[in-house]
Design an enzyme around this catalytic site. Structure first.
Site, PDB file in Angstrom:
ATOM      1  N   GLY A   1     -29.048  40.764  20.542  1.00 30.26           N
ATOM      2  CA  GLY A   1     -29.099  39.464  21.334  1.00 30.26           C
ATOM      3  C   GLY A   1     -28.041  38.560  21.267  1.00 30.26           C
ATOM      4  O   GLY A   1     -27.184  38.552  20.132  1.00 30.26           O
TER       5      GLY A   1
ATOM      6  N   HIS B   1     -40.601  44.571  29.159  1.00 28.90           N
ATOM      7  CA  HIS B   1     -39.325  44.791  28.323  1.00 28.90           C
ATOM      8  C   HIS B   1     -39.360  46.552  28.435  1.00 28.90           C
ATOM      9  O   HIS B   1     -40.185  46.938  27.867  1.00 28.90           O
ATOM     10  CB  HIS B   1     -39.444  44.217  26.875  1.00 28.90           C
ATOM     11  CG  HIS B   1     -38.500  44.807  26.158  1.00 28.90           C
ATOM     12  ND1 HIS B   1     -37.601  44.117  25.543  1.00 28.90           N
ATOM     13  CD2 HIS B   1     -38.353  46.001  25.496  1.00 28.90           C
ATOM     14  CE1 HIS B   1     -36.815  44.938  24.579  1.00 28.90           C
ATOM     15  NE2 HIS B   1     -37.548  46.262  24.855  1.00 28.90           N
TER      16      HIS B   1
ATOM     17  N   LEU C   1     -36.455  30.956  22.361  1.00 27.95           N
ATOM     18  CA  LEU C   1     -36.014  29.583  21.811  1.00 27.95           C
ATOM     19  C   LEU C   1     -36.471  29.693  20.070  1.00 27.95           C
ATOM     20  O   LEU C   1     -36.305  28.664  19.414  1.00 27.95           O
ATOM     21  CB  LEU C   1     -36.950  28.344  22.405  1.00 27.95           C
ATOM     22  CG  LEU C   1     -36.507  27.971  23.660  1.00 27.95           C
ATOM     23  CD1 LEU C   1     -37.026  26.999  24.389  1.00 27.95           C
ATOM     24  CD2 LEU C   1     -34.790  28.198  23.927  1.00 27.95           C
ATOM     25  N   ARG C   2     -37.134  30.678  19.750  1.00 28.99           N
ATOM     26  CA  ARG C   2     -37.093  30.873  18.304  1.00 28.99           C
ATOM     27  C   ARG C   2     -38.172  30.048  17.437  1.00 28.99           C
ATOM     28  O   ARG C   2     -38.563  30.285  16.386  1.00 28.99           O
ATOM     29  CB  ARG C   2     -35.789  31.007  17.507  1.00 28.99           C
ATOM     30  CG  ARG C   2     -34.803  31.720  18.046  1.00 28.99           C
ATOM     31  CD  ARG C   2     -35.079  33.113  18.229  1.00 28.99           C
ATOM     32  NE  ARG C   2     -33.999  34.040  18.374  1.00 28.99           N
ATOM     33  CZ  ARG C   2     -34.100  35.382  18.821  1.00 28.99           C
ATOM     34  NH1 ARG C   2     -35.383  35.649  19.075  1.00 28.99           N
ATOM     35  NH2 ARG C   2     -33.202  36.083  19.334  1.00 28.99           N
TER      36      ARG C   2
ATOM     37  N   ASP D   1     -41.864  40.702  25.246  1.00 32.72           N
ATOM     38  CA  ASP D   1     -40.528  41.133  25.417  1.00 32.72           C
ATOM     39  C   ASP D   1     -40.041  41.124  23.836  1.00 32.72           C
ATOM     40  O   ASP D   1     -40.480  40.624  22.898  1.00 32.72           O
ATOM     41  CB  ASP D   1     -39.985  39.940  26.023  1.00 32.72           C
ATOM     42  CG  ASP D   1     -38.446  40.171  26.106  1.00 32.72           C
ATOM     43  OD1 ASP D   1     -37.925  41.214  26.872  1.00 32.72           O
ATOM     44  OD2 ASP D   1     -37.610  39.487  25.543  1.00 32.72           O
TER      45      ASP D   1
ATOM     46  N   HIS E   1     -34.298  42.011  32.024  1.00 31.92           N
ATOM     47  CA  HIS E   1     -33.002  42.421  31.761  1.00 31.92           C
ATOM     48  C   HIS E   1     -32.736  43.897  32.306  1.00 31.92           C
ATOM     49  O   HIS E   1     -32.502  44.805  31.389  1.00 31.92           O
ATOM     50  CB  HIS E   1     -32.859  42.423  30.271  1.00 31.92           C
ATOM     51  CG  HIS E   1     -33.808  42.432  29.296  1.00 31.92           C
ATOM     52  ND1 HIS E   1     -34.546  43.772  29.283  1.00 31.92           N
ATOM     53  CD2 HIS E   1     -34.405  41.770  28.346  1.00 31.92           C
ATOM     54  CE1 HIS E   1     -35.410  43.833  28.388  1.00 31.92           C
ATOM     55  NE2 HIS E   1     -35.356  42.794  27.815  1.00 31.92           N
TER      56      HIS E   1
ATOM     57  N   HIS F   1     -35.818  33.611  31.289  1.00 30.86           N
ATOM     58  CA  HIS F   1     -35.843  34.357  30.094  1.00 30.86           C
ATOM     59  C   HIS F   1     -34.960  34.045  29.224  1.00 30.86           C
ATOM     60  O   HIS F   1     -33.765  34.177  29.090  1.00 30.86           O
ATOM     61  CB  HIS F   1     -35.307  35.851  30.462  1.00 30.86           C
ATOM     62  CG  HIS F   1     -35.684  37.027  29.471  1.00 30.86           C
ATOM     63  ND1 HIS F   1     -36.044  38.336  29.696  1.00 30.86           N
ATOM     64  CD2 HIS F   1     -35.570  36.877  28.065  1.00 30.86           C
ATOM     65  CE1 HIS F   1     -36.303  38.800  28.667  1.00 30.86           C
ATOM     66  NE2 HIS F   1     -35.826  38.156  27.649  1.00 30.86           N
TER      67      HIS F   1
ATOM     68  N   ASP G   1     -31.501  36.057  28.941  1.00 32.59           N
ATOM     69  CA  ASP G   1     -32.079  36.546  27.617  1.00 32.59           C
ATOM     70  C   ASP G   1     -31.196  35.897  26.588  1.00 32.59           C
ATOM     71  O   ASP G   1     -31.100  36.501  25.577  1.00 32.59           O
ATOM     72  CB  ASP G   1     -31.808  38.137  27.657  1.00 32.59           C
ATOM     73  CG  ASP G   1     -32.673  38.695  26.768  1.00 32.59           C
ATOM     74  OD1 ASP G   1     -33.599  38.297  26.032  1.00 32.59           O
ATOM     75  OD2 ASP G   1     -32.326  39.993  26.636  1.00 32.59           O
TER      76      ASP G   1
END
Lengths: 441, 330
Positions: A337, A192, A76-77, A165, A245, A73, A318
């Site tokens: 985050g 999520h 990486l944007r 997510d 999570h 999880h 995460d």
């Protein structure tokens, strides 16, 4: 799929030898000092290999050799938020953290809801050449929570699981269809769990601390009711459900009951939820802001118990990088985050190995075997013939978490300044050294 | 009795001694506020900036007046017409104010924790004039000052805080101050606005105001925001008023000497009827009047003027006439 997964295979015929490390491979019931020989990017032999010629030799005396750690999880944007992280920096951070493969969440821009985006992520990962990157496709088109995404096409392009997510699947009806539909690919739906009507507007765990700080709360019930909803739907559909999570005692209890009933459900917990409480928010530092929020001490105790008894299958970070300026904002305004790729191994060693809660076999099951099994990807073992994804660890190496030294572009760690024991010394992906820590060796 | 802090961020982190220091210093200044020339030179040459991200006529006015009474230079900072609207962050705005000479920044901001956030990053003093639902320390100090004037003490008083405690910074600051000084605190309001978690802070929670009418020495009514009703936290203003509003019938049952407080602005006919707000039990205007002395005291203390020796008479040294000494709490 494994050769689509964005890693460079070792040169054909090239040899790498890891000498005299403590090799831990639960899949083979192995935990003893021996050698690992890698040939052509695959594990050739584990045992007393002796002094064979090899292009690369790693002296692993005093070190622990495990199947590569898999973080199921991460964010990486890329594409879309390259100011926070790129696939290259994220995959490099993973390698530096002893992680040989990650599953990246699809809340990018555009989201990973087309084959083109899946292929783009795989291509960028291959170009980067550090950890393997397994794309997770969206459950719904555009992550809008309205209609199912083209899971079949995403799957064919290389998506290993499906998740919206960052957002819940808003209605039970849609979640039911998603579980049913994904069942034909045997792909997990990663949920999520957040009931927006309970959690919207919240900034931290609802409890005594939030009351004191005057921050809007996110109640545990907002997670509990969704976990229970999704478990009930997994039971009736026979679909594979994975809860992302997990953070509440209620969710752990629901998972324990569901597993006892044979529901096809798995779960992960993050290092921060396993070790930090809502009291960390006292200083209004947004590096302690994430979803789900840091919970109460009783939740942490339940999570740890769940991790130890197998109710929670895996530890996943995460990893959620943000820019410094975003996290510099006032607590309520800052994005949620925290990063985790470069602290996972140290936290797990410090809080579970050195604390005497898990032995090496127990750790490897939770950071390598379980994620590989849940995602249905190679790895999780050092058996002959498997890809040579290996993490070599110095469990005694002491270090202090310094965000400025991260490979990740994200500096937003809740563990800054923490003294930890346990570091990755060498990380191998497909038999290739993607990270080597030469400090003090 | 000392004061070492650069900032005033909340009441929670203050000791009883520090609260006493502020209240005693305020006593000294309240004498100044009664003079014909309401001015002492204590903060001459200092620059005080009002940085208000929420509209607030009363608090801002009270702080400006207090700073001017101490001979400080007061610079209002218009958030609406500044670079804030161009996306400048709170931190950058404040750093700029500091760079251009601000000694004390008075911050009102909708985000809880914002005052602490600033104080950590600045060498200038930060006074919290209300941060989200977290704290509004000077309002609580005004309320404590008013109670102390009325009753001569805080310890042993039973004080009810009535209304939307969940969203109220006034309630939190009052709660800490009252507890530190030894009062009994009772929170009264609908269960959706007074969650059970507050019990862990050492206070009682009741949902029936009528039970408390004969028992409490003071009732501090919080302003109810109509958007709370829109958010479904209580069904109607009518019901809220019927269950928790103070009216003449209820006021008749109060014990002798009991007072009614409100930080303002009052929703007349909701928290209090006009009859009660303007009636003999009400100390609402005293609260407003005490705001000046209390805020002078806070500005004075954070600017590095720790009281020397015993008593707080040093507070007005340099004033045109000798000050009276209040040793009540020293």
């Amino acid at each position: 799929m494994s050769d689509r997964a964005g890693f460079a295979r070792g040169e054909k015929g090239s040899r790498l030898l890891i000498r005299a490390g403590r090799v831990v491979d639960p899949a083979q019931g192995l935990d003893r000092v021996c050698d690992v020989l890698v040939e052509g990017g695959r594990i050739a032999r584990v045992g007393e290999v002796g002094d064979v010629p090899a292009e690369v030799r790693i002296d692993a005396r005093g070190l622990v050799v495990t199947p590569g750690w898999i973080d199921m999880h991460v964010h990486l944007r890329e594409p879309g938020f390259e100011e926070k992280e790129t696939i290259r920096t994220g995959a490099a951070a993973a390698a530096a953290g002893g992680i040989t493969a990650v599953a990246c969440m699809p809340n990018t821009s555009p989201p990973i809801d087309t084959e083109a985006t899946v292929e783009y992520v795989l291509l960028q990962a291959e170009r980067a050449g550090f950890a393997r990157v397994y794309p997770v496709g969206t459950i719904t088109r555009g992550r809008a929570g309205e209609t199912l995404s083209e899971m079949g096409r995403l799957r064919r392009a290389g998506a290993v699981a499906f998740s919206d997510d960052g957002a819940p699947v808003p209605t039970a009806g849609l979640m039911r269809r998603a579980l049913e539909y994904a069942r034909m690919f045997d792909a997990p739906i990663i949920s999520h769990c957040e009931d927006k009507t309970l959690c919207e507007g919240g900034a931290m765990h609802e409890g005594g601390v939030s009351m004191r700080l005057g921050l809007p709360g996110i109640p545990s019930s907002g997670e509990d009711v969704m976990v229970q909803r999704d478990i009930d739907l997994a039971r009736v559909t026979g679909g594979r459900l994975h809860i992302a999570h997990v953070s509440t005692a209620g969710a752990v209890e629901a998972l324990r009951r569901a597993k006892a009933l044979g529901v096809r459900v798995t779960a992960e917990a993050t290092p921060h939820h396993l070790t930090l409480t809502d009291a960390c928010v006292e200083g209004y530092d947004a590096n302690f802001k994430m979803y789900p929020p840091l919970r109460a001490p009783a939740d942490i105790a339940a999570l740890r118990e769940g991790l130890l008894d197998g109710t929670i299958d895996a530890v996943a970070t995460d990893h959620a990088p943000h820019t410094i300026q975003e996290k510099e904002a006032q607590f309520a305004d800052a994005p949620v985050g925290v990063v985790g790729l470069e602290t996972l191994l140290g936290i797990v060693c410090e809080e579970f190995l050195h604390a005497g809660l898990l032995d090496w076999t127990g750790i490897v099951r939770r950071v390598s075997c379980a994620p590989a099994r849940i995602l249905g990807v190679p790895g999780g073992t050092l058996a002959s013939g498997s890809p040579a994804d290996v993490t070599v660890i110095d469990p005694e190496a002491a270090w202090v978490v310094d965000p400025a030294a991260f490979r990740s572009m994200g500096r937003n760690t809740p563990f800054a300044g923490r003294r930890l024991r346990g570091r990755a010394v060498v990380t191998l992906v497909g038999g290739r050294v993607v990270y080597r820590d030469d400090r003090g060796r | 009795m000392t004061w070492n802090a650069k900032d005033l961020l909340g009441i929670e982190e203050l000791t009883a001694g520090e609260i006493g220091t502020i209240l005693d210093t305020a006593e000294s200044f309240s004498e100044v506020t009664l003079r014909s020339v309401k001015k002492v030179p204590a903060l001459r040459g200092k620059i005080v900036v009002n940085l208000f991200y929420e509209p607030s006529t009363r608090t801002q006015h009270s702080f400006s007046l207090a700073a001017k009474s101490l001979s400080a230079e007061v610079q209002p900072f218009s958030v609406a017409s500044s670079s804030t609207t161009k996306g400048e962050t709170l931190l950058d705005t404040a750093r700029n104010l500091q760079a251009t000479g601000a000694d004390i920044i008075i911050l009102r901001h909708p985000a809880s924790g914002s005052a602490r956030h600033l104080a950590r990053a600045l060498t200038a003093s930060v006074i919290n004039a209300g941060d989200g639902a977290h704290e509004h320390p000077t309002q609580a100090l005004v309320d404590l000052f008013t109670l102390r004037r009325r009753f001569g003490r805080i310890a042993g008083l039973r004080v009810a805080i009535v209304g939307d405690v969940l969203h109220s910074r006034v309630a939190r600051s009052n709660l800490w101050g009252l507890l530190r000084l030894g009062a009994q605190v009772v929170l009264v309001g609908p269960s959706t606005l007074v969650p059970r978690e507050f019990e862990n802070l050492g206070v009682e929670i009741h949902h029936d105001i009528d039970r408390e009418l004969e028992r409490c020495d003071a009732f501090n009514f919080l302003r109810i925001q109509t958007e709370r009703q829109a958010a479904g936290l209580f069904p109607s203003l009518r019901e809220y008023t019927a269950m928790f509003g103070m009216n003449a019938t209820r006021a008749r049952r109060l014990k002798p000497g009991a007072v009614i407080m409100h930080p303002g602005p009052v929703n007349r006919g909701v928290e209090l009827t006009a009859e009660v707000a303007d009636g003999p039990r009400s100390v609402i205007l005293e609260q407003a009047a005490h705001g000046l002395a209390v805020r002078m005291a806070v500005l004075f203390l954070v600017s590095g003027h720790a009281p020397q020796g015993q008593g707080s008479d040093s507070a007005v040294q340099g004033a045109s006439s000798p000050a009276t000494t209040h040793n009540e709490r020293s």
